[in-house]
Design a protein around this motif. Structure first.
Motif, mmCIF file in Angstrom:
data_model
loop_
_atom_site.group_PDB
_atom_site.id
_atom_site.type_symbol
_atom_site.label_atom_id
_atom_site.label_comp_id
_atom_site.label_asym_id
_atom_site.label_seq_id
_atom_site.Cartn_x
_atom_site.Cartn_y
_atom_site.Cartn_z
ATOM 1 N N ASP A 258 36.884 47.651 44.769
ATOM 2 C CA ASP A 258 36.622 46.910 43.533
ATOM 3 C C ASP A 258 36.351 47.866 42.386
ATOM 4 N N ARG A 259 35.533 48.880 42.660
ATOM 5 C CA ARG A 259 35.227 49.887 41.642
ATOM 6 C C ARG A 259 36.493 50.657 41.256
ATOM 7 N N CYS A 260 37.303 50.956 42.233
ATOM 8 C CA CYS A 260 38.551 51.684 41.994
ATOM 9 C C CYS A 260 39.453 50.899 41.046
ATOM 10 N N ILE A 261 39.641 49.625 41.312
ATOM 11 C CA ILE A 261 40.494 48.782 40.466
ATOM 12 C C ILE A 261 39.908 48.661 39.066
ATOM 13 N N SER A 262 38.587 48.523 38.981
ATOM 14 C CA SER A 262 37.920 48.412 37.685
ATOM 15 C C SER A 262 38.142 49.665 36.837
ATOM 16 N N ARG A 263 38.033 50.848 37.461
ATOM 17 C CA ARG A 263 38.223 52.100 36.714
ATOM 18 C C ARG A 263 39.682 52.278 36.307
ATOM 19 N N TRP A 286 47.339 50.422 48.338
ATOM 20 C CA TRP A 286 48.613 49.802 47.950
ATOM 21 C C TRP A 286 48.546 48.276 48.112
ATOM 22 N N GLU A 287 47.976 47.821 49.224
ATOM 23 C CA GLU A 287 47.910 46.378 49.469
ATOM 24 C C GLU A 287 46.989 45.690 48.463
ATOM 25 N N ARG A 288 45.930 46.370 48.046
ATOM 26 C CA ARG A 288 45.048 45.782 47.036
ATOM 27 C C ARG A 288 45.757 45.694 45.677
ATOM 28 N N GLU A 292 46.299 42.335 43.377
ATOM 29 C CA GLU A 292 45.961 42.261 41.951
ATOM 30 C C GLU A 292 47.153 41.758 41.147
ATOM 31 N N TYR A 293 48.333 42.245 41.490
ATOM 32 C CA TYR A 293 49.537 41.808 40.778
ATOM 33 C C TYR A 293 49.810 40.332 41.034
ATOM 34 N N GLU A 294 49.690 39.920 42.287
ATOM 35 C CA GLU A 294 49.972 38.526 42.624
ATOM 36 C C GLU A 294 48.946 37.571 42.021
ATOM 37 N N ALA A 295 47.694 38.029 41.890
ATOM 38 C CA ALA A 295 46.636 37.164 41.359
ATOM 39 C C ALA A 295 46.614 37.110 39.836
ATOM 40 N N THR A 296 46.949 38.230 39.183
ATOM 41 C CA THR A 296 46.786 38.311 37.719
ATOM 42 C C THR A 296 48.079 38.571 36.964
ATOM 43 N N GLY A 297 49.111 39.039 37.669
ATOM 44 C CA GLY A 297 50.346 39.428 36.988
ATOM 45 C C GLY A 297 50.278 40.815 36.392
ATOM 46 N N LYS A 356 57.002 45.713 47.140
ATOM 47 C CA LYS A 356 56.630 44.593 46.263
ATOM 48 C C LYS A 356 56.298 45.080 44.859
ATOM 49 N N LEU A 357 55.584 46.197 44.769
ATOM 50 C CA LEU A 357 55.239 46.727 43.450
ATOM 51 C C LEU A 357 56.462 47.299 42.745
ATOM 52 N N ALA A 358 57.360 47.917 43.499
ATOM 53 C CA ALA A 358 58.583 48.462 42.905
ATOM 54 C C ALA A 358 59.466 47.342 42.358
ATOM 55 N N GLU A 359 59.513 46.234 43.082
ATOM 56 C CA GLU A 359 60.287 45.085 42.597
ATOM 57 C C GLU A 359 59.707 44.535 41.293
#
Length: 638
Positions: A258-263, A286-288, A292-297, A356-359
């Protein structure tokens, strides 16, 4: 198995007189049982291992003392990854196979004359052999194996017997200069990736996600900040995280996703350079990012790669997401078959997340560590339809980024000031800057590469890159390398530099390495799996003036996957040293550019054409390209 154990002991004991065999046999047998190899820890030197000033080595000639300087730097605990096992970097890249070899090599170097050459077979010093003053003082081969037996399983057997070793690249050729070399190369890779994939060299607010903070991969943290982006690097082992953080290369560390994504979000928004170490498995990261992409775009990663040691995937080079570090270390020896299966499952998970992220728009490349190769072997979705053996769903960094730079003749040129004096290094930095600034180009890509390296060398002192020997690296083409070497040689003659300077390069270069999944992955004429270039380079450097030469099996992408070579050349201020440098460096670059030209690379064609205009004795066979592809189909159809 018992027969192999007896053979390994017999092989190790032959370094010692029979009166010592009873004492040593039990020790060596215990090492073999515990580590799978006899390192001869008893003979690990009690002295402080580092690159001492050249005048402190007890040698009859300075060329031999310079080789000692380089060997001891490769084994300096501040430089080497596992110095007691004689491993410099890459998990298993050794200088020698055991400590008896270390002592014998230093003994031979101390006695060597200019009419002798030291011959080394995979760490073993075969001896001093008569030669001429113009010959190399040392000729090194590492891992040279009959091709049908160059497999990972055969390597493990031969290594246990003490018959071969993995020299990586500059570990076994005594030319490693600490993480500075890979910092510079990684910085250039990230900058050029931004230009190619994102359309700009301005990487502020762009996020680069990768893994690994070890001996080579640790450079990613420093390089990200120098390039101006946000570097997020996952690492499962706390020790290298702490080391890079204490070094100042890693700005922040967190084990909280969570901290990693926030930073990441904060640094991306504020466009501040950041190196963030995530203490955890890169698969989880990578999975997180996918979640994040699927939840927020929000696509939080712009660029992605991987620098785990996948040339050695089942012996500690890659840690699967399903196991904690200590669990993985136990399982890889207790149940290697099950461990292999878990590693391959982890690789499949990692690739699914990356895909998924590359797509969604992230740009991913293979860093030449065999990531895509091992992922393919694991059954991950990395294949590219209709492609050749060296092409995957994602390019290697050579195919899309560094290959064209190699074809311009640019590659990792380096030098070491054997005085150990920082003032000598500062003087050579100034010399190199002046030389590169004085070289005129016609602009375009060539000028861009010069500008990047002039910027690098001007700021090199500020970035505090020196670890171990007083060394420097930059990327330069043939003209730049020759000019810098000659200018440094003059400075030694004039007393502006106080002691000899060793010039060298990474094996990862224009001509030094045949590696179909890395250095020659952008060779598309079907010759990517041929190794003539690297072997010819080794031979050509030897008779054109190198002080020592090395040829290796393995390095980067793994045993049996690559042939590579390197050299060291001592500049001592003499006219002879200048002659050698001019002759050898011109060949050392032109060989690879000519090969790349013949394979169809446009940059290489233009570069070798320009070089022939400047050097009247250079005559290269130039290709005639087929203008009408339909002609080929018509001919084949009869």
């Amino acid at each position: 198995r018992a027969a192999r154990g007896r053979l390994a002991l017999r092989n190790a004991l032959r370094y010692f007189p029979p009166s010592l065999h009873a004492t040593l046999a039990a020790e060596f047998a215990q090492e073999l049982r515990q580590y799978g190899h006899i390192y001869m820890y008893r003979f690990c030197p009690p002295i402080s291992m580092r690159a001492y000033p050249i005048d402190q080595y007890p040698c009859r000639m300075r060329q031999a003392a310079a080789i000692m300087h380089m060997i001891m730097n490769n084994l300096d605990p501040a430089v080497a990854q596992f110095p007691q096992e004689l491993v410099t970097y890459g998990g298993n890249g050794q200088v020698f196979s055991n400590w008896a070899q270390f002592w014998l090599v230093l003994h031979y170097l101390s006695e060597m004359s200019e009419e002798q050459t030291l011959v080394l077979y995979s760490g073993h010093p075969l001896g001093l052999f008569p030669s001429t003053p113009s010959s190399p003082r040392a000729v090194i081969t590492n891992g040279m194996v009959i091709p049908n037996y160059s497999s990972r399983d055969e390597y493990e057997k031969m290594f246990a017997l003490g018959n071969t070793m993995y020299g990586q690249m500059t570990a076994g050729s005594y030319c490693y200069i600490g993480p500075q070399g890979i910092v510079h190369g990684t910085t250039l890779t990230i900058l050029n990736a931004g230009r190619r994939y994102l359309g700009s060299g301005d990487l502020r607010g762009k996020v680069f996600v990768t893994s690994g903070l070890g001996g080579m991969s640790g450079a990613q943290a420093k390089a990200s900040v120098i390039a101006g982006c946000v570097g997020v690097i996952a690492e499962v082992d706390e020790a290298p995280l702490k080391k890079r953080h204490a070094q100042g290369w890693l700005m922040e560390v967190t084990s909280d996703l969570d901290r990693c994504i926030s930073r990441i979000r904060e640094a991306k928004r504020c466009k501040i350079p950041l190196s963030l170490g995530y203490h955890g498995n890169v698969v989880d990261l990578w999975e997180r990012l996918v979640k994040e992409y699927e939840a927020t775009g929000d696509l939080l990663a712009d660029l992605g790669s991987d620098q785990t040691s996948l040339h050695n995937p089942f012996s500690g080079g890659y840690y699967p997401a399903q196991l904690a570090l200590h669990q993985a270390n136990r399982l890889m020896s207790a149940d290697p078959i099950r461990f292999r299966s878990i590693v391959q499952d982890s690789l499949r998970r990692q690739v699914r997340a990356i895909n998924k992220l590359a797509e969604a728009g992230m740009f991913f490349w293979d860093y030449g560590n065999a990531f895509l190769l091992e992922a393919q072997r694991a059954g991950a979705e990395v294949n590219k339809g209709g492609a050749g053996k060296t092409e995957f769903r994602y390019p290697s960094y050579v195919q899309h980024i560094m290959g064209d730079i190699f074809s311009l003749g640019f590659g990792p040129f380096r030098w070491v000031c054997t005085s150990g004096d920082p003032h000598d290094l500062a003087e050579t930095d100034d010399i190199a800057t002046t030389v590169l600034e004085d070289i005129s180009t016609s602009g375009g890509e060539l000028q861009l590469q010069y500008n990047d390296n002039i910027c690098w060398i001007r700021q090199a002192g500020k970035h505090d890159m020196v670890v171990g020997s007083q060394a420097r690296i930059l990327y330069s083409d043939q003209k730049g390398r020759v000019s810098i070497a000659l200018a440094i040689n003059r400075a030694i003659a004039e007393g502006r530099v106080s002691a000899p300077v060793v010039i060298s390069r990474d094996h990862h270069d224009v001509s030094g390495t045949d590696s179909p999944f890395r250095e020659t992955s952008n060779v598309y004429d079907g010759s990517a799996f041929c190794a003539d270039m690297a072997v010819q380079n080794f031979v050509g450097d030897a008779f054109r003036g190198a002080t020592w030469v090395a040829l290796h099996n393995g390095g980067g992408v793994g045993w049996g996957e690559v042939i590579n070579g390197g050299f060291g050349l001592v500049l001592d201020g003499s006219e002879e040293a200048g002659r050698r440098a001019r002759m050898m460096l011109n060949w050392d670059v032109s060989n690879g550019v000519a090969r790349r030209c013949w394979s169809g690379n446009k940059n290489a064609y233009d570069t070798i054409q320009r070089t022939m205009e400047e050097q009247s004795q250079l005559r290269v066979t130039m290709p005639f390209h087929v203008q009408d592809e339909q002609l080929l189909d018509g001919a084949l159809q009869g």
